[in-house]
Structures are given as C-alpha cells and as structure tokens.
Design a protein around this motif. Sequence first.
Motif, PDB file in Angstrom:
ATOM      1  N   HIS A 117       0.772  -1.171   0.038  1.00 18.50           N
ATOM      2  CA  HIS A 117       0.233   0.007   0.086  1.00 18.50           C
ATOM      3  C   HIS A 117       0.929   1.343   0.057  1.00 18.50           C
ATOM      4  N   GLN A 118       1.964   1.073   0.593  1.00 17.32           N
ATOM      5  CA  GLN A 118       2.960   2.466   0.803  1.00 17.32           C
ATOM      6  C   GLN A 118       3.301   2.677  -0.651  1.00 17.32           C
ATOM      7  N   ARG A 119       3.795   1.386  -1.487  1.00 24.40           N
ATOM      8  CA  ARG A 119       4.303   1.595  -2.786  1.00 24.40           C
ATOM      9  C   ARG A 119       3.136   2.434  -3.842  1.00 24.40           C
ATOM     10  N   LEU A 120       2.037   2.040  -3.502  1.00 21.86           N
ATOM     11  CA  LEU A 120       1.085   2.688  -4.331  1.00 21.86           C
ATOM     12  C   LEU A 120       0.866   3.999  -4.055  1.00 21.86           C
ATOM     13  N   HIS A 121       0.952   4.459  -2.677  1.00 20.38           N
ATOM     14  CA  HIS A 121       0.599   5.779  -2.348  1.00 20.38           C
ATOM     15  C   HIS A 121       1.860   6.725  -2.722  1.00 20.38           C
ATOM     16  N   GLN A 122       3.210   5.955  -2.796  1.00 22.23           N
ATOM     17  CA  GLN A 122       4.257   6.703  -3.061  1.00 22.23           C
ATOM     18  C   GLN A 122       4.154   7.057  -4.948  1.00 22.23           C
ATOM     19  N   ARG A 123       3.644   6.120  -5.331  1.00 21.84           N
ATOM     20  CA  ARG A 123       3.500   6.414  -6.784  1.00 21.84           C
ATOM     21  C   ARG A 123       2.426   7.510  -7.199  1.00 21.84           C
ATOM     22  N   ARG A 124       1.261   7.501  -6.381  1.00 20.35           N
ATOM     23  CA  ARG A 124       0.445   8.478  -6.372  1.00 20.35           C
ATOM     24  C   ARG A 124       1.191  10.005  -6.187  1.00 20.35           C
ATOM     25  N   LEU A 125       2.085  10.211  -5.029  1.00 28.47           N
ATOM     26  CA  LEU A 125       2.587  11.188  -4.298  1.00 28.47           C
ATOM     27  C   LEU A 125       3.380  11.754  -5.589  1.00 28.47           C
ATOM     28  N   ASP A 126       4.277  10.760  -6.298  1.00 27.29           N
ATOM     29  CA  ASP A 126       5.277  10.995  -7.315  1.00 27.29           C
ATOM     30  C   ASP A 126       4.247  12.014  -8.533  1.00 27.29           C
ATOM     31  N   LEU A 127       3.038  11.502  -8.787  1.00 24.26           N
ATOM     32  CA  LEU A 127       2.409  12.144  -9.766  1.00 24.26           C
ATOM     33  C   LEU A 127       1.797  13.488  -9.471  1.00 24.26           C
ATOM     34  N   TYR A 128       1.576  13.481  -8.197  1.00 30.18           N
ATOM     35  CA  TYR A 128       1.153  14.918  -7.547  1.00 30.18           C
ATOM     36  C   TYR A 128       2.140  15.622  -7.481  1.00 30.18           C
ATOM     37  N   LEU A 129       3.283  15.345  -7.276  1.00 26.90           N
ATOM     38  CA  LEU A 129       4.582  16.354  -7.345  1.00 26.90           C
ATOM     39  C   LEU A 129       5.102  16.787  -8.647  1.00 26.90           C
ATOM     40  N   ALA A 130       4.868  15.878  -9.725  1.00 26.41           N
ATOM     41  CA  ALA A 130       5.023  16.206 -10.868  1.00 26.41           C
ATOM     42  C   ALA A 130       4.274  17.193 -11.350  1.00 26.41           C
ATOM     43  N   THR A 131       2.679  16.986 -11.065  1.00 28.41           N
ATOM     44  CA  THR A 131       1.793  18.062 -11.557  1.00 28.41           C
ATOM     45  C   THR A 131       2.002  19.194 -10.959  1.00 28.41           C
ATOM     46  N   ARG A 132       2.712  19.522  -9.746  1.00 30.94           N
ATOM     47  CA  ARG A 132       2.734  20.611  -9.249  1.00 30.94           C
ATOM     48  C   ARG A 132       3.881  21.283  -9.723  1.00 30.94           C
ATOM     49  N   GLN A 133       4.952  20.784 -10.039  1.00 26.51           N
ATOM     50  CA  GLN A 133       6.029  21.101 -10.883  1.00 26.51           C
ATOM     51  C   GLN A 133       5.397  21.652 -12.221  1.00 26.51           C
ATOM     52  N   GLU A 134       4.583  20.930 -12.837  1.00 27.92           N
ATOM     53  CA  GLU A 134       4.054  21.467 -14.063  1.00 27.92           C
ATOM     54  C   GLU A 134       3.245  22.989 -13.854  1.00 27.92           C
ATOM     55  N   LEU A 135       2.578  22.914 -12.933  1.00 22.94           N
ATOM     56  CA  LEU A 135       1.677  24.000 -12.367  1.00 22.94           C
ATOM     57  C   LEU A 135       2.400  25.116 -12.116  1.00 22.94           C
ATOM     58  N   GLU A 136       3.720  25.115 -11.541  1.00 25.09           N
ATOM     59  CA  GLU A 136       4.381  26.269 -11.123  1.00 25.09           C
ATOM     60  C   GLU A 136       5.378  26.648 -12.139  1.00 25.09           C
ATOM     61  N   GLN A 137       5.497  25.622 -13.259  1.00 28.48           N
ATOM     62  CA  GLN A 137       6.493  26.159 -14.670  1.00 28.48           C
ATOM     63  C   GLN A 137       5.493  26.793 -15.109  1.00 28.48           C
ATOM     64  N   ARG A 138       4.257  26.675 -15.441  1.00 28.78           N
ATOM     65  CA  ARG A 138       3.208  27.200 -16.301  1.00 28.78           C
ATOM     66  C   ARG A 138       2.761  28.558 -15.582  1.00 28.78           C
ATOM     67  N   CYS A 139       2.458  28.551 -14.585  1.00 31.82           N
ATOM     68  CA  CYS A 139       1.940  29.811 -13.860  1.00 31.82           C
ATOM     69  C   CYS A 139       3.031  30.775 -13.232  1.00 31.82           C
ATOM     70  N   GLY A 140       4.174  30.319 -13.110  1.00 31.91           N
ATOM     71  CA  GLY A 140       5.364  30.884 -12.320  1.00 31.91           C
ATOM     72  C   GLY A 140       5.267  30.929 -10.830  1.00 31.91           C
ATOM     73  N   GLU A 141       5.687  31.885 -10.055  1.00 31.19           N
ATOM     74  CA  GLU A 141       5.578  31.917  -8.700  1.00 31.19           C
ATOM     75  C   GLU A 141       3.903  32.515  -8.527  1.00 31.19           C
ATOM     76  N   ILE A 142       3.078  31.465  -7.917  1.00 33.28           N
ATOM     77  CA  ILE A 142       1.863  31.859  -8.015  1.00 33.28           C
ATOM     78  C   ILE A 142       1.277  33.061  -7.234  1.00 33.28           C
ATOM     79  N   ASP A 143       1.836  33.186  -5.936  1.00 32.30           N
ATOM     80  CA  ASP A 143       1.323  34.625  -5.305  1.00 32.30           C
ATOM     81  C   ASP A 143       1.832  35.519  -6.008  1.00 32.30           C
TER      82      ASP A 143
END
Lengths: 204, 204
Positions: A117-143
């Motif tokens: 179960h830990q492995r599954l959640h780790q995979r999902r976390l990696d996906l989320y982190l990648a999504t955040r990186q993408e978001l930050e690249q597209r929108c720059g420093e959001i604040d």
Amino acid sequence: MLVYAILELLQHKPLSGYELKKRFSGSIVFFWHARHSQVYPELKRMEKQGLIAGTRVEQETRPAKRVYAITADGERALKAWLKRPVALQAVKDQMMLKTFAFHLIEPQEAAAQLRHHQRLHQRRLDLYLATRQELEQRCGEIDATGDPIAFWNAVTLGYSIELERSYIAWCNWALERQRRFNARAVEANANGAPAGGPTEGAVG
Amino acid sequence: MLVYAILELLQHKPLSGYELKKRFSGSIVFFWHARHSQVYPELKRMEKQGLIAGTRVEQETRPAKRVYAITADGERALKAWLKRPVALQAVKDQMMLKTFAFHLIEPQEAAAQLRHHQRLHQRRLDLYLATRQELEQRCGEIDATGDPIAFWNAVTLGYSIELERSYIAWCNWALERQRRFNARAVEANANGAPAGGPTEGAVG
DNA sequence: CAGCTCATGTAATATGTTACATGATTAG
DNA sequence: CTAATCATGTAACATATTACATGAGCTG
C-alpha cells in the motif's frame, strides 16, 4: 455533487462529454472522479434543467461532438453551492477496514500489505509532485502572478500531496510499531508466558 | 465491502442487526459506516450465502432479536479478502471540490468556509483523541499486553488522528497563504496594475 | 486492414441515502 | 400517558460501476 464538479469544469470553458471525462483525469480527479457512463446522462439532465446548453460542433478531422456551455442559471447554482457550508464527510477507507482485522492473518502478510500500500501511495505522490512542478512552471510563482484560479488549484494540490505523505508516513509508523510488537510477543513466548488472548471490549 | 465490515464485527462476537448498526457508530465508524436500512437486507443476503447464521433470541425485558454469528465459510471469506491486496482508492472530497472553485466567491467567504471546516475537523479530532485515551485505559500499554486486536485498533486509530490533524493543518496553511495572496493583490491594485486575469491552462 | 483515439450512448448491477412504517418495552 | 430506546423492516430515490454497443477517422 457530480453536477457541481461538471459546472466547475464548464465554468472555465465549454466542453464536450468526452472532453469532460478527460478533465476528470486531470487535476480535479485528485479529489473527484466520474466515468463517461455517468457523465453523459448527467449532462442531459443538466441541460433539461437549464444549467448548461449544448451545441453540436462539426469537426474536420474528427467526428462531430456536442459541446456544453454553462448558463447564467448554472453559474448562479454553482456560486450558491460554493457559499453553502460543507458538512463533515464520512471517511470510507478500505485499507483501514482491512488493517482493523489484521490480527486474523499472519504478521508477515499484514506487513506485506502495508508495504504494498505504501508503494501505491508513493506512486500517487510522485504523480502529484510532478503535477505541481508543471503548474509552477506554467504559472510561475503563483502568489506573484495574482491569478486566483492557479492559486486555489495550488492550494488543493497542496492538500492532495499532504494526504499522500500522511499515508506513506502512517505505513512506515505501522510497520515499525508492528516490528516492536512482534519482538515483544516472541520474547514473552520464550519466557513461557502466553502472548495474550483477545481482550473483551477492545472493539465498540 | 459492507459484507466484510459486517464479517469483521461478527468475528469478535455474534450480534443482531440493531447491535451491528450501533457498532457502526463505534470505532469502526471512523473509516466505515452504514445505516440500518442497508444492514438488515445485507444480513439476509449474507445468511442466504451461508456466511453468517441467524438465531432468534428471546429477551426478558426487551423485544426479541435476531442474532447473527459468523460461520466457517464466513471466516474463510473474510481471511481470503484480508490477504488480497487493496487497490488504491479514489479520493472523493467535497471540500476540495469547493475549494478548487473558490476564485468564484469573495475571499472573505472562502476564508469563512475554511475556518468552519477547520472547526468541524477539530471536533472530530477531539472525539478520536478521547477514544484513544479510553482504549489506552482499557488495554493499558498496548505493546506490553500483546493483544493483537487492541494493537491493530490502535494503529487504525492512529491513522484517523493523523488524517484529522493534516486537515486542520491544511486549513491553517490555506488561510495563511490566502492572506498573503490577498495582500499582494491589494498592493498590485494600489500600484495601478490589474490583479491578473484568469490564466489559460491552469486547469487540466 | 488492424489497432488506436475520438465520440456517445444504454443496460444491468451494486451501493448508499432518505423517508416511511410498525410495534415492544421501559423510564419518568 | 408520553417520550425514549430497542428492534426490524420496506420503498423510493440517488449515485456509481461494469459491461455491452456502435461508429467515425486516423496511423502504420
């Protein structure tokens, strides 16, 4: 609830059922999801209610599609819902339901389940982190950009990431506690004392 | 899934539908719940399948009840399920669905929602902490007693507590971030620059 | 032409919620 | 006698999953 998830997506821009279904595999899927077999009938109901309006759109290279746009009524309904306070949601967690009964299986099997179960959640976390990186690249420093859409997107994404980290940390903690628990049980066994039977009243 | 939740509860001791319903307001309710209108029909189905066996029990001071006990088949089914690896569950979170669209309402309204939600989760956390205290008082130092039922009960309870703390922390973090975000928007406005329109591609 | 993606649906089943319905017994 | 708790159910509705079904057009 699906109504509001769809209204939220259409509020950004008009979409077809097929496109909507795909958005449910985008950032919103981190906390809401739906299959196309649920989306299509829902769109028809919503159109009958006047929350959205569909138009047939011919395409050159692809089959024609039916694109839905949010109406003024739909926007009012969405905003009214946003302002209503949410009730506390009941938790439904299959893994916890299992873990609660892990005394019925071998300790090493329980441990294997936890690691899996830990492995599954780790995979999902990696996906989320990648999504955040993408978001930050597209929108720059959001604040700094001052874009409220990107801002709240980042806030919800932050929650999703925290949730996964909690789960992973819990798996580690549970495994570590289990190791200590088993060590003591073995020790007690070696001293001739029984490892302790079921305690009445542990449940309820 | 409800089948297994019921089997887990009956594995400890035989219970009637009414008693089961009440157990779903006990410790298991922290990650699984069901109404009596779902429990009673489910019990009949399970009895037909041979997973449980019901007996009418007359009572002196109360109306008669039908008590169900888990059968050997039921225990086998439960253990088999426990050993099957769980798939990653999809998250469904109404509050996040709302938060995702908070750019549509006034910042102070969004903040009020966050604070309200934080209060609700704080209340739930308090309940969980009280439950843990109770458990520890009844079972003493769990690792020492060696009771695996109490042990896994404590492990799942630990998760529930962590989850609520994460939520509360997230609310604080979101409120703090929002304050900074609004402050910058006001500042930018004072300098004559617009606060930034919707960014295409923030969603998806 | 085989396999993929685009595009949209229905049917059967499973699950879950709300409301309706009944009746026994006990405590105040 | 009235309200609460014990005890069990059904019906209507809402939501969600799995499987079945079809057909256009593009890619290799």
